[in-house]
Design an enzyme around this catalytic site. Structure first.
Site, PDB file in Angstrom:
ATOM      1  N   GLY A 148     104.910  69.409 112.371  1.00 38.90           N
ATOM      2  CA  GLY A 148     105.931  70.329 112.826  1.00 38.90           C
ATOM      3  C   GLY A 148     107.177  70.213 111.967  1.00 38.90           C
ATOM      4  O   GLY A 148     107.357  69.258 111.207  1.00 38.90           O
ATOM      5  N   CYS A 149     108.062  71.196 112.090  1.00 38.59           N
ATOM      6  CA  CYS A 149     109.264  71.221 111.255  1.00 38.59           C
ATOM      7  C   CYS A 149     110.239  70.110 111.639  1.00 38.59           C
ATOM      8  O   CYS A 149     110.693  69.343 110.779  1.00 38.59           O
ATOM      9  CB  CYS A 149     109.928  72.591 111.327  1.00 38.59           C
ATOM     10  SG  CYS A 149     110.149  73.232 112.999  1.00 38.59           S
ATOM     11  N   TYR A 150     110.573  70.009 112.918  1.00 40.66           N
ATOM     12  CA  TYR A 150     111.450  68.919 113.345  1.00 40.66           C
ATOM     13  C   TYR A 150     110.847  67.549 113.011  1.00 40.66           C
ATOM     14  O   TYR A 150     111.544  66.677 112.460  1.00 40.66           O
ATOM     15  CB  TYR A 150     111.722  68.996 114.844  1.00 40.66           C
ATOM     16  CG  TYR A 150     112.709  70.042 115.292  1.00 40.66           C
ATOM     17  CD1 TYR A 150     114.017  70.065 114.800  1.00 40.66           C
ATOM     18  CD2 TYR A 150     112.354  70.990 116.247  1.00 40.66           C
ATOM     19  CE1 TYR A 150     114.926  71.015 115.234  1.00 40.66           C
ATOM     20  CE2 TYR A 150     113.259  71.951 116.690  1.00 40.66           C
ATOM     21  CZ  TYR A 150     114.548  71.955 116.183  1.00 40.66           C
ATOM     22  OH  TYR A 150     115.447  72.896 116.625  1.00 40.66           O
ATOM     23  N   THR A 152     108.893  66.642 110.643  1.00 41.70           N
ATOM     24  CA  THR A 152     108.984  66.359 109.213  1.00 41.70           C
ATOM     25  C   THR A 152     110.344  65.782 108.855  1.00 41.70           C
ATOM     26  O   THR A 152     110.446  64.743 108.181  1.00 41.70           O
ATOM     27  CB  THR A 152     108.721  67.634 108.398  1.00 41.70           C
ATOM     28  OG1 THR A 152     107.377  68.079 108.627  1.00 41.70           O
ATOM     29  CG2 THR A 152     108.915  67.390 106.911  1.00 41.70           C
ATOM     30  N   ALA A 153     111.409  66.444 109.303  1.00 39.59           N
ATOM     31  CA  ALA A 153     112.758  65.981 108.976  1.00 39.59           C
ATOM     32  C   ALA A 153     113.054  64.626 109.599  1.00 39.59           C
ATOM     33  O   ALA A 153     113.649  63.744 108.962  1.00 39.59           O
ATOM     34  CB  ALA A 153     113.782  67.016 109.435  1.00 39.59           C
TER      35      ALA A 153
END
EC number: 1.2.1.38
Length: 344
Positions: A148-150, A152-153
């Site tokens: 997911g995007c969150y 990853t960060a």
């Protein structure tokens, strides 16, 4: 050439896959599917692709998808799991940009996504597609769960410290902001301009679906079960994720030692850039690029703040999926992914 297909090609993630795959030197894009838009040209929906894409949308056809080398699922959760077992049996490699295979436990998936997992027989072989930490496993996998995007960060920002046991596990906080494209392309009242402009709002404070994903991966990397408080916010911008990550050190460390830890860990990573100590990375610096910018701070002794920014549609989705594809097919990991971020 790698024969590729995209299932679910009308959302922001799907069109970002198109933008990045079409000029890829080793990929032939054979099929892009959409039941609702079947028969219509892709470039009629996305004029930025005129002159680059001559394909038309088709309904998903297992007979065609089963002949491909790799299929990307840019679909909501619950879609990829229905097709994965048959495609895998036919020798197709799968990269799922949805959530169907991110959580290794079917019961945990059901708890957070409100549906039973319909492909538990292949769930166990799914590889979490974060190349910076699972590079070897990705190369050997058939089924990739694109992060997911969150997550990853957050994971890229906290993992160097947790892998070395340098943070107190009960002090972790992830305070994250995302652009509106992270909520998808479907029409929703809460996402129209009058609702989002000049406004910032938190959501999912009591529990967001990305939290168990983050906790599972960080627990695996650290070798110990851990939890964190994760609070996402919606920002009045189109692209980008900014993660502000907090934790207390398990032992004293100098600023120089903290910086060296991150710089050394990511020195050979083409898509993670550790900025000078005390820097302030901005989402505008990664727009359109498969890059994560990280900066470390120690505002007071023992208190660490890590700033991590990505483009949610690229390193947080389509770009990372192509990075995983490159690993699967023994290509240079940066093939087709060296776009410079857009400024301004």
């Amino acid at each position: 050439m790698i024969r590729a297909g995209i299932v679910g090609g009308t959302g922001y993630t799907g069109v970002e896959l198109l933008r990045l795959l079409l000029p890829h030197p080793e990929v032939e894009l054979v099929a892009i599917t959409s039941r609702a838009e079947a028969g219509q040209r892709v470039d009629e929906h996305f004029p930025n692709l005129r002159g680059h894409c001559n394909l038309s949308y088709t309904a998903p056809d297992p007979a065609i998808l089963g002949t491909l080398d790799v299929v990307f699922f840019a679909t909501p959760h619950g879609v990829a799991m229905d097709s994965a077992p048959k495609l895998l049996a036919e020798g197709v490699r799968i990269i799922d940009l949805g959530a169907d295979f991110r959580l290794p436990d079917a019961e945990v998936f059901a708890q957070w996504y409100g549906m039973a997992h319909r492909a538990p027989e292949v769930l166990g072989e799914a590889c979490y597609g974060l190349p910076e930490y699972y590079r070897t496993k990705i190369s050997e996998a058939r089924l990739i769960a694109n992060p997911g995007c969150y997550p990853t960060a957050v994971i890229l920002g906290l993992a160097p410290l947790l892998a070395e046991g340098l943070l107190q596990e009960d002090t972790l906080i992830a305070d994250c902001k995302s652009g509106v494209s992270g909520a998808g392309r479907s029409a929703k009242v809460g996402l129209i301009l009058p609702e989002t402009a000049d406004s910032v709002s938190a959501y999912g404070v009591g529990g967001h679906r990305h939290r168990p994903e983050i906790e599972a991966v960080l627990s695996d990397i650290s070798g110990t079960p851990l939890e964190l408080q994760f609070t996402p916010h919606l920002m009045p911008m189109i692209r980008g994720i900014h993660a502000t990550l907090y934790g207390r050190l398990a032992q004293p460390m100098s600023d120089a030692a903290l910086q060296d830890l991150f710089a050394t860990r990511y020195a050979s990573e083409p898509f993670v850039d550790v900025l000078p100590f005390g820097s302030h990375p901005a989402t505008r610096s990664v727009r359109g690029a498969n890059m994560c910018l990280i900066a470390v701070h120690q505002p007071r002794p023992g208190q660490v703040v890590v700033l991590s920014v990505i483009d949610n549609l690229v390193k947080g989705a389509a770009g990372q999926a192509i990075q995983n594809m490159n690993r699967l097919f023994s290509l240079a990991e940066d093939a087709g992914l060296m776009q410079i971020a857009l400024l301004p």
